[in-house]
Design a protein around this motif. Structure first.
Motif, mmCIF file in Angstrom:
data_model
loop_
_atom_site.group_PDB
_atom_site.id
_atom_site.type_symbol
_atom_site.label_atom_id
_atom_site.label_comp_id
_atom_site.label_asym_id
_atom_site.label_seq_id
_atom_site.Cartn_x
_atom_site.Cartn_y
_atom_site.Cartn_z
ATOM 1 N N UNK A 1 -6.288 -6.267 7.207
ATOM 2 C CA UNK A 1 -4.875 -6.263 6.832
ATOM 3 C C UNK A 1 -4.676 -7.247 5.674
ATOM 4 N N UNK A 2 -4.369 -6.702 4.510
ATOM 5 C CA UNK A 2 -4.311 -7.500 3.293
ATOM 6 C C UNK A 2 -2.876 -7.678 2.831
ATOM 7 N N UNK A 3 -2.543 -8.883 2.405
ATOM 8 C CA UNK A 3 -1.289 -9.121 1.719
ATOM 9 C C UNK A 3 -1.561 -9.026 0.230
ATOM 10 N N UNK A 4 -0.879 -8.097 -0.430
ATOM 11 C CA UNK A 4 -1.003 -7.930 -1.872
ATOM 12 C C UNK A 4 0.312 -8.329 -2.517
ATOM 13 N N UNK A 5 0.314 -9.441 -3.252
ATOM 14 C CA UNK A 5 1.517 -9.838 -3.977
ATOM 15 C C UNK A 5 1.533 -9.154 -5.342
ATOM 16 N N UNK A 6 2.735 -8.961 -5.879
ATOM 17 C CA UNK A 6 2.839 -8.224 -7.132
ATOM 18 C C UNK A 6 2.588 -6.740 -6.938
ATOM 19 N N UNK A 7 2.879 -6.231 -5.744
ATOM 20 C CA UNK A 7 2.523 -4.855 -5.386
ATOM 21 C C UNK A 7 3.307 -3.795 -6.151
ATOM 22 N N UNK A 8 4.453 -4.155 -6.719
ATOM 23 C CA UNK A 8 5.228 -3.191 -7.509
ATOM 24 C C UNK A 8 4.877 -3.242 -8.995
ATOM 25 N N UNK A 9 4.041 -4.191 -9.379
ATOM 26 C CA UNK A 9 3.698 -4.371 -10.783
ATOM 27 C C UNK A 9 2.653 -3.398 -11.270
ATOM 28 N N UNK B 1 -8.043 3.179 -0.044
ATOM 29 C CA UNK B 1 -9.179 4.098 -0.062
ATOM 30 C C UNK B 1 -10.422 3.464 0.558
ATOM 31 N N UNK B 2 -10.475 2.129 0.542
ATOM 32 C CA UNK B 2 -11.586 1.408 1.158
ATOM 33 C C UNK B 2 -11.352 1.162 2.642
ATOM 34 N N UNK B 3 -10.219 1.631 3.165
ATOM 35 C CA UNK B 3 -9.926 1.492 4.584
ATOM 36 C C UNK B 3 -9.067 0.308 4.964
ATOM 37 N N UNK B 4 -8.572 -0.435 3.976
ATOM 38 C CA UNK B 4 -7.736 -1.595 4.258
ATOM 39 C C UNK B 4 -6.282 -1.181 4.492
ATOM 40 N N UNK B 5 -5.589 -1.974 5.277
ATOM 41 C CA UNK B 5 -4.141 -1.840 5.423
ATOM 42 C C UNK B 5 -3.505 -2.813 4.440
ATOM 43 N N UNK B 6 -2.688 -2.301 3.543
ATOM 44 C CA UNK B 6 -2.116 -3.125 2.482
ATOM 45 C C UNK B 6 -0.635 -3.381 2.752
ATOM 46 N N UNK B 7 -0.283 -4.641 2.845
ATOM 47 C CA UNK B 7 1.111 -5.060 2.967
ATOM 48 C C UNK B 7 1.531 -5.617 1.620
ATOM 49 N N UNK B 8 2.409 -4.900 0.930
ATOM 50 C CA UNK B 8 2.827 -5.320 -0.403
ATOM 51 C C UNK B 8 4.025 -6.244 -0.363
ATOM 52 N N UNK B 9 3.987 -7.293 -1.184
ATOM 53 C CA UNK B 9 5.097 -8.232 -1.315
ATOM 54 C C UNK B 9 5.451 -8.345 -2.784
ATOM 55 N N UNK B 10 6.720 -8.148 -3.100
ATOM 56 C CA UNK B 10 7.149 -8.207 -4.498
ATOM 57 C C UNK B 10 8.650 -8.461 -4.525
ATOM 58 N N UNK B 11 9.130 -8.988 -5.647
ATOM 59 C CA UNK B 11 10.570 -9.180 -5.805
ATOM 60 C C UNK B 11 11.268 -7.867 -6.133
ATOM 61 N N UNK B 12 10.489 -6.865 -6.555
ATOM 62 C CA UNK B 12 11.045 -5.554 -6.902
ATOM 63 C C UNK B 12 10.565 -4.504 -5.912
ATOM 64 N N UNK B 13 11.396 -3.509 -5.696
ATOM 65 C CA UNK B 13 11.002 -2.409 -4.821
ATOM 66 C C UNK B 13 9.959 -1.549 -5.506
ATOM 67 N N UNK B 14 9.110 -0.929 -4.698
ATOM 68 C CA UNK B 14 8.082 -0.064 -5.239
ATOM 69 C C UNK B 14 7.424 0.718 -4.129
ATOM 70 N N UNK B 15 6.672 1.750 -4.509
ATOM 71 C CA UNK B 15 6.045 2.620 -3.527
ATOM 72 C C UNK B 15 5.077 1.879 -2.618
ATOM 73 N N UNK B 16 4.500 0.794 -3.104
ATOM 74 C CA UNK B 16 3.491 0.070 -2.328
ATOM 75 C C UNK B 16 4.001 -1.274 -1.819
#
Length: 324
Positions: free
Chosen positions: A2-10, A22-37
């Motif tokens: 379970x990965x925290x990805x910051x800047x996920x909307x960038x 695609x590598x099988x990780x669960x991605x939790x996106x954090x960003x100040x802007x909304x985005x698909x990820x």
């Protein structure tokens, strides 16, 4: 994982999140802007939000790709750079240590290596192009973006040394899709093509480097890595690169002048810096797939250029009116 990805909307995040999944990780996106990820809306400078996200989402590792960048200098005060780029990084590092993580990726920039003297190049009295690897120093960045990235890198090393947290610092070259914010000649695609000689990579290669680093850094412990397309040059050509770059380029790529002439493109008259990404290849087995030869091959075959160019691109964190 379970990965925290910051800047996920960038720009990087929108390529990196799917690649991680695609590598099988669960991605939790954090960003100040909304985005698909993006799953969590907010700033890394908000310590309470960071801690809450770690607790609620069961985060196991961090890829910290969020930041204020060079174009933001005209949009935000210097204090915002310190809050986001430095204190935000501190918040994430301390939360990762508290959670018992074993790896942390920090997306940095080659921009922090460029001093005023390097940028001035031949006009500033330089005798040769700067050959830049990870041992280059002292670091004397020329703007608040670089200054805060240097400080964030220092925090990464300090936390590694104090806690044992494995940290990869990835100094990426240019991969933004928009036009250069300081140069309008030659054209945007022409500038980007030229930069694959010494300072650019595709966003796809940038994303892939993060995937590789996530796997490799645990065994390495700590590492700073330049990410850029492999240059065709050697150090011994640095004097000539500064004073007659077209001659050096033609020596390596005899077809380049004619291919450029067809498009009325120009080769750089002078190259003031060359980034050396060989450490990433040597220690992590990572090498960018797209280089200047790939650009010339696309030109020769009349195919689409192998890099993104979008002069209308504006970061999703900016107001809608700025994004058109």
């Amino acid at each position: 994982m379970r990965l925290l990805l910051t800047g996920s909307s960038g720009w990087l995040g929108r390529f990196l999140a799917p690649r991680l999944r695609a590598e099988g990780h669960v991605v939790i996106g954090l960003d100040v802007a909304r985005g698909a990820d993006t799953d969590v809306i907010g700033s890394v400078a908000d310590r309470a939000l960071v801690e809450r996200t770690f607790g609620e989402q069961g985060i196991e590792a961090v890829i910290h790709a969020g930041a204020l960048h060079k174009p933001d200098i005209v949009r935000y005060p210097e204090s915002a750079f310190w809050q986001v780029n430095v204190e935000g990084t501190r918040n994430l590092l301390e939360a990762a240590v508290a959670a018992g993580h074993d790896r942390f990726l920090f997306t940095s920039t080659t921009s922090l290596m460029i001093t005023a003297a390097i940028r001035a190049g031949k006009a500033g009295g330089a005798a040769e192009a700067a050959w830049l690897d990870e041992d280059f120093g002292p670091l004397q960045p020329r703007n608040i973006y670089g200054v805060t990235k240097v400080e964030a890198e220092r925090l990464c090393r300090q936390v590694h040394e104090e806690s044992g947290l494995a940290v990869a610092v990835l100094r990426t070259g240019r991969f933004f899709p928009e036009d250069d914010d300081t140069h309008s000649v030659p054209s945007g695609p022409n500038i980007k093509a030229n930069e694959f000689l010494n300072r650019r990579l595709t966003v796809e290669d940038a994303a892939e480097a993060h995937v590789v680093a996530l796997e490799k850094i645990r065994a390495l412990g700590f590492g700073t890595f330049i990410l850029s397309a492999p240059p065709p040059f050697v150090r011994e050509e640095c004097v000539e690169l500064l004073h007659d770059a077209p001659a050096v380029i033609a020596r390596h790529f005899p077809e380049a002048p004619e291919l450029y002439a067809r498009l009325r493109w120009t080769l750089p008259a002078s190259i003031d810096r060359v980034y050396d990404p060989s450490r990433a290849e040597r220690l992590m087995g990572f090498r960018c797939r797209t280089d200047f030869a790939a650009v010339l091959d696309a030109l020769a075959r009349g195919r689409e250029l192998p890099f993104a160019h979008d002069p209308a691109y504006v970061s999703p964190k900016e107001p809608i009116e700025q994004r058109g």
